[in-house]
Design a protein around this motif. Structure first.
Motif, mmCIF file in Angstrom:
data_model
loop_
_atom_site.group_PDB
_atom_site.id
_atom_site.type_symbol
_atom_site.label_atom_id
_atom_site.label_comp_id
_atom_site.label_asym_id
_atom_site.label_seq_id
_atom_site.Cartn_x
_atom_site.Cartn_y
_atom_site.Cartn_z
ATOM 1 N N TYR A 68 0.824 -1.210 0.000
ATOM 2 C CA TYR A 68 0.000 0.000 0.000
ATOM 3 C C TYR A 68 0.859 1.262 0.000
ATOM 4 O O TYR A 68 0.453 2.292 -0.551
ATOM 5 C CB TYR A 68 -0.958 -0.029 1.201
ATOM 6 N N ASN A 84 -9.223 3.020 2.070
ATOM 7 C CA ASN A 84 -9.553 1.775 1.373
ATOM 8 C C ASN A 84 -8.509 0.695 1.650
ATOM 9 O O ASN A 84 -8.831 -0.487 1.715
ATOM 10 C CB ASN A 84 -9.653 2.030 -0.129
ATOM 11 N N ARG A 118 -9.140 -1.226 4.901
ATOM 12 C CA ARG A 118 -10.260 -2.157 4.755
ATOM 13 C C ARG A 118 -9.859 -3.357 3.892
ATOM 14 O O ARG A 118 -10.255 -4.491 4.164
ATOM 15 C CB ARG A 118 -11.466 -1.434 4.171
ATOM 16 N N GLU A 119 -9.067 -3.086 2.862
ATOM 17 C CA GLU A 119 -8.583 -4.178 2.014
ATOM 18 C C GLU A 119 -7.649 -5.089 2.817
ATOM 19 O O GLU A 119 -7.700 -6.319 2.693
ATOM 20 C CB GLU A 119 -7.853 -3.600 0.801
ATOM 21 N N ARG A 169 -9.769 -7.406 4.904
ATOM 22 C CA ARG A 169 -10.355 -8.489 4.124
ATOM 23 C C ARG A 169 -9.324 -9.560 3.805
ATOM 24 O O ARG A 169 -9.595 -10.756 3.881
ATOM 25 C CB ARG A 169 -10.951 -7.940 2.814
ATOM 26 N N PHE A 170 -8.133 -9.131 3.454
ATOM 27 C CA PHE A 170 -7.061 -10.055 3.108
ATOM 28 C C PHE A 170 -6.693 -10.920 4.315
ATOM 29 O O PHE A 170 -6.647 -12.153 4.220
ATOM 30 C CB PHE A 170 -5.837 -9.268 2.618
ATOM 31 N N LYS A 227 -11.444 -8.710 -4.335
ATOM 32 C CA LYS A 227 -11.508 -8.058 -3.022
ATOM 33 C C LYS A 227 -10.274 -7.212 -2.731
ATOM 34 O O LYS A 227 -10.209 -6.558 -1.695
ATOM 35 C CB LYS A 227 -11.669 -9.116 -1.920
ATOM 36 N N THR A 228 -9.281 -7.239 -3.623
ATOM 37 C CA THR A 228 -8.031 -6.518 -3.366
ATOM 38 C C THR A 228 -7.650 -5.642 -4.566
ATOM 39 O O THR A 228 -6.607 -5.862 -5.192
ATOM 40 C CB THR A 228 -6.891 -7.513 -3.051
#
Length: 333
Positions: free
Chosen positions: A197, A220, A223-224, A227-228, A304-305
């Protein structure tokens, strides 16, 4: 008060140098492995690392320096690895001493390319080290600020709370605060992901995007990241804690961040090869991007990424950063 455990640091870069400095605040003797023999001779003569954090002065009587990895492993109870992930497997191939009964902590923010695993999993799978003897040292903490003795925070993660506490005690000082965690997998993946990132933030900056977009990108990104990590290893964790969000922010925004610098150069038009040559330092996020992308692809969670996917397209598919980020802006909210 000196910690009775004997510590050995493996790696002669900026983070390895910072770790030796931190341990030197509490230990009478610190083992230090680096392969650069000329750097070792310089440190023993001049008291500082000529290549990294050269302002840090060491009492050489506290240091057990060697370019023989076996020697430092044998002399240490706790092994802290700060070798770039791309070179770790090669260095370990020089090892002829059994790692059994050693406590191993990773201060590496990346994936081991040869196995595709984070460092803790690599030691567990390849060297049969039980997870209770494996830990992770994460930030938010830049080596350059440790050198300046600016107040910094470390999270020490290990399945065995006693091992985490012992390492935390070895590293803390007036300018280093420590806390412990049992989320060894999550914190290590977070330490790896934040570099990806940071490259994205650097690319955006190089392309001319401003602070408004950077704030959306980082929002973002966290949040990513959640999820990962939840997909790889789901457990109760607060993604807003320092080991996750804090480390992401400092790496994404700081001028000390080599991954952000690397991304900034890519955004300005450098090729990957030319950026690496000019930096003369390892940007861990470059290797992590490929591993993270392949893992999400394998798990069929690539959708999702989007930020990881965008960085992958730029770094590995040689896509135009401008065009890739124009598409990315429509996927962020």
């Amino acid at each position: 008060m000196e910690n009775k455990l004997r510590f050995g640091v493996f790696g002669g870069g900026s983070w390895g140098t910072a770790l030796v400095k931190m341990l030197s605040e509490n230990q009478n003797k610190v083992g230090w492995y680096m392969r650069n023999d000329s750097a070792i001779r310089h440190i023993l003569k001049e008291g500082h690392n000529p290549n990294y954090l050269s302002s840090v002065e060491f009492d050489v009587d506290q240091l057990n320096l060697s370019h023989n990895i076996d020697q430092i492993v044998e002399a240490s109870d706790v092994l802290i690895f700060a070798i770039p992930s791309a070179f770790l497997d090669g260095e370990l191939k020089n090892l002829h001493v059994n790692l059994k009964d050693k406590i191993i902590f990773s201060a590496i923010k990346g994936i081991v390319p040869e196995s595709g695993l984070i460092v803790g999993e690599h030691f567990h799978n390849q060297y049969d080290i039980p997870f209770e003897n494996i830990g992770v040292i994460t930030g938010p903490c830049h080596a350059e600020e440790v050198a300046l003795e600016r107040l910094s925070y470390l999270t020490i993660a290990c399945a065995d709370a006693n091992n985490a506490k012992l390492v935390a005690q070895g590293l803390k000082s007036d300018y280093i605060r420590t806390k412990i965690s049992d989320d060894i997998i999550g914190t290590e993946y977070a330490a790896m992901l934040k570099n990806i990132y940071a490259i994205a933030a650097g690319i955006a900056h190089g392309l001319g995007y401003g602070d408004n977009f950077q704030s959306v990108l980082m929002s973002n990104a966290v949040r990513e990241m959640k999820r990962f990590i939840d997909r790889v290893y789901k457990m109760k964790r607060n993604i807003n804690n320092s080991a996750y969000l804090g480390d992401l922010l400092v790496t994404g925004y700081s001028t000390f961040s080599r991954n952000r610098l690397f991304g900034n150069m890519i955004g300005k038009g450098y090729t990957v090869k030319s950026a690496m040559m000019e930096m003369n330092m390892v940007a861990e996020g470059y290797y992590a991007t490929k591993s993270a992308h392949l893992l999400m692809d394998k798990l069929e969670k690539k959708s999702k990424t989007p930020i990881i996917n965008a960085v992958y397209q730029v770094l590995y598919k040689e896509k135009s950063p401008k065009k890739v980020f124009e598409k990315l802006t429509d996927k962020l909210d």
